[in-house]
Design a protein around this motif. Structure first.
Motif, PDB file in Angstrom:
ATOM      1  N   TRP A   1       0.843  -1.194   0.000  1.00  0.00           N
ATOM      2  CA  TRP A   1       0.000   0.000   0.000  1.00  0.00           C
ATOM      3  C   TRP A   1       0.875   1.241   0.000  1.00  0.00           C
ATOM      4  O   TRP A   1       1.745   1.392   0.834  1.00  0.00           O
ATOM      5  N   ASN A   2       0.680   2.157  -0.970  1.00  0.00           N
ATOM      6  CA  ASN A   2       1.590   3.298  -1.082  1.00  0.00           C
ATOM      7  C   ASN A   2       0.894   4.648  -0.970  1.00  0.00           C
ATOM      8  O   ASN A   2       1.459   5.663  -1.344  1.00  0.00           O
ATOM      9  N   TRP A   3      -0.287   4.666  -0.429  1.00  0.00           N
ATOM     10  CA  TRP A   3      -0.981   5.933  -0.315  1.00  0.00           C
ATOM     11  C   TRP A   3      -0.241   6.905   0.599  1.00  0.00           C
ATOM     12  O   TRP A   3      -0.231   8.106   0.391  1.00  0.00           O
ATOM     13  N   ASN A   4       0.426   6.376   1.619  1.00  0.00           N
ATOM     14  CA  ASN A   4       1.075   7.262   2.585  1.00  0.00           C
ATOM     15  C   ASN A   4       2.535   7.548   2.247  1.00  0.00           C
ATOM     16  O   ASN A   4       3.247   8.136   3.046  1.00  0.00           O
ATOM     17  N   ASP A   5       2.989   7.156   1.055  1.00  0.00           N
ATOM     18  CA  ASP A   5       4.363   7.471   0.648  1.00  0.00           C
ATOM     19  C   ASP A   5       4.519   8.970   0.441  1.00  0.00           C
ATOM     20  O   ASP A   5       3.628   9.639  -0.056  1.00  0.00           O
ATOM     21  N   SER A   6       5.666   9.471   0.837  1.00  0.00           N
ATOM     22  CA  SER A   6       5.933  10.889   0.597  1.00  0.00           C
ATOM     23  C   SER A   6       6.631  11.035  -0.755  1.00  0.00           C
ATOM     24  O   SER A   6       7.083  10.045  -1.311  1.00  0.00           O
ATOM     25  N   PRO A   7       6.715  12.213  -1.308  1.00  0.00           N
ATOM     26  CA  PRO A   7       6.245  13.462  -0.722  1.00  0.00           C
ATOM     27  C   PRO A   7       4.742  13.625  -0.913  1.00  0.00           C
ATOM     28  O   PRO A   7       4.166  13.148  -1.879  1.00  0.00           O
ATOM     29  N   TRP A   8       4.150  14.338   0.001  1.00  0.00           N
ATOM     30  CA  TRP A   8       2.740  14.675  -0.099  1.00  0.00           C
ATOM     31  C   TRP A   8       2.607  15.850  -1.076  1.00  0.00           C
ATOM     32  O   TRP A   8       3.570  16.567  -1.295  1.00  0.00           O
ATOM     33  N   PRO A   9       1.434  16.051  -1.654  1.00  0.00           N
ATOM     34  CA  PRO A   9       1.305  17.125  -2.652  1.00  0.00           C
ATOM     35  C   PRO A   9       1.780  18.489  -2.167  1.00  0.00           C
ATOM     36  O   PRO A   9       2.361  19.257  -2.925  1.00  0.00           O
ATOM     37  N   TRP A  10       1.579  18.829  -0.906  1.00  0.00           N
ATOM     38  CA  TRP A  10       1.998  20.136  -0.405  1.00  0.00           C
ATOM     39  C   TRP A  10       3.493  20.201  -0.122  1.00  0.00           C
ATOM     40  O   TRP A  10       4.019  21.257   0.172  1.00  0.00           O
ATOM     41  N   GLN A  11       4.192  19.066  -0.244  1.00  0.00           N
ATOM     42  CA  GLN A  11       5.628  19.046  -0.044  1.00  0.00           C
ATOM     43  C   GLN A  11       6.417  19.233  -1.337  1.00  0.00           C
ATOM     44  O   GLN A  11       7.624  19.334  -1.299  1.00  0.00           O
ATOM     45  N   ILE A  12       5.736  19.252  -2.447  1.00  0.00           N
ATOM     46  CA  ILE A  12       6.399  19.342  -3.744  1.00  0.00           C
ATOM     47  C   ILE A  12       6.689  20.777  -4.079  1.00  0.00           C
ATOM     48  O   ILE A  12       5.925  21.643  -3.922  1.00  0.00           O
TER      49      ILE A  12
END
Length: 88
Positions: free
Chosen positions: A77-88
């Motif tokens: 499951w990779n939903w919680n992989d970073s970076p998150w959209p606000w980290q880009i």
């Protein structure tokens, strides 16, 4: 959580996805007041199809962009992989 490095090719794809989303929002607003405009409906459908294809390409690099069944997940499951959209 370790933030994964994204390839340089990701950023132009993300920008193209954002621009496509903008076009779809504008066409939606237009079609709300002009629901019988066949050319606008055709353009909306073409951009919606293009966005779907582009989203799949972006998710190859980034992982899922949306939750609740709107995006597929790799294993594990990779939903919680970073970076998150606000980290880009």
């Amino acid at each position: 959580m370790t933030q994964k490095q994204l390839p340089e090719e990701f950023y132009p794809l993300l920008e193209e996805l954002q621009a496509t989303d903008f076009v779809l929002v504008e066409l939606t607003l237009y079609l709300d007041t002009h629901p019988h405009d066949q050319a606008a409906i055709q353009q909306f459908n073409e951009f919606a199809h293009y966005r779907h294809q582009l989203k799949l390409r972006v998710e190859e690099y980034y992982g899922p962009l949306q939750q609740y069944g709107n995006s597929y997940s790799a294993t594990p499951w990779n939903w919680n992989d970073s970076p998150w959209p606000w980290q880009i």
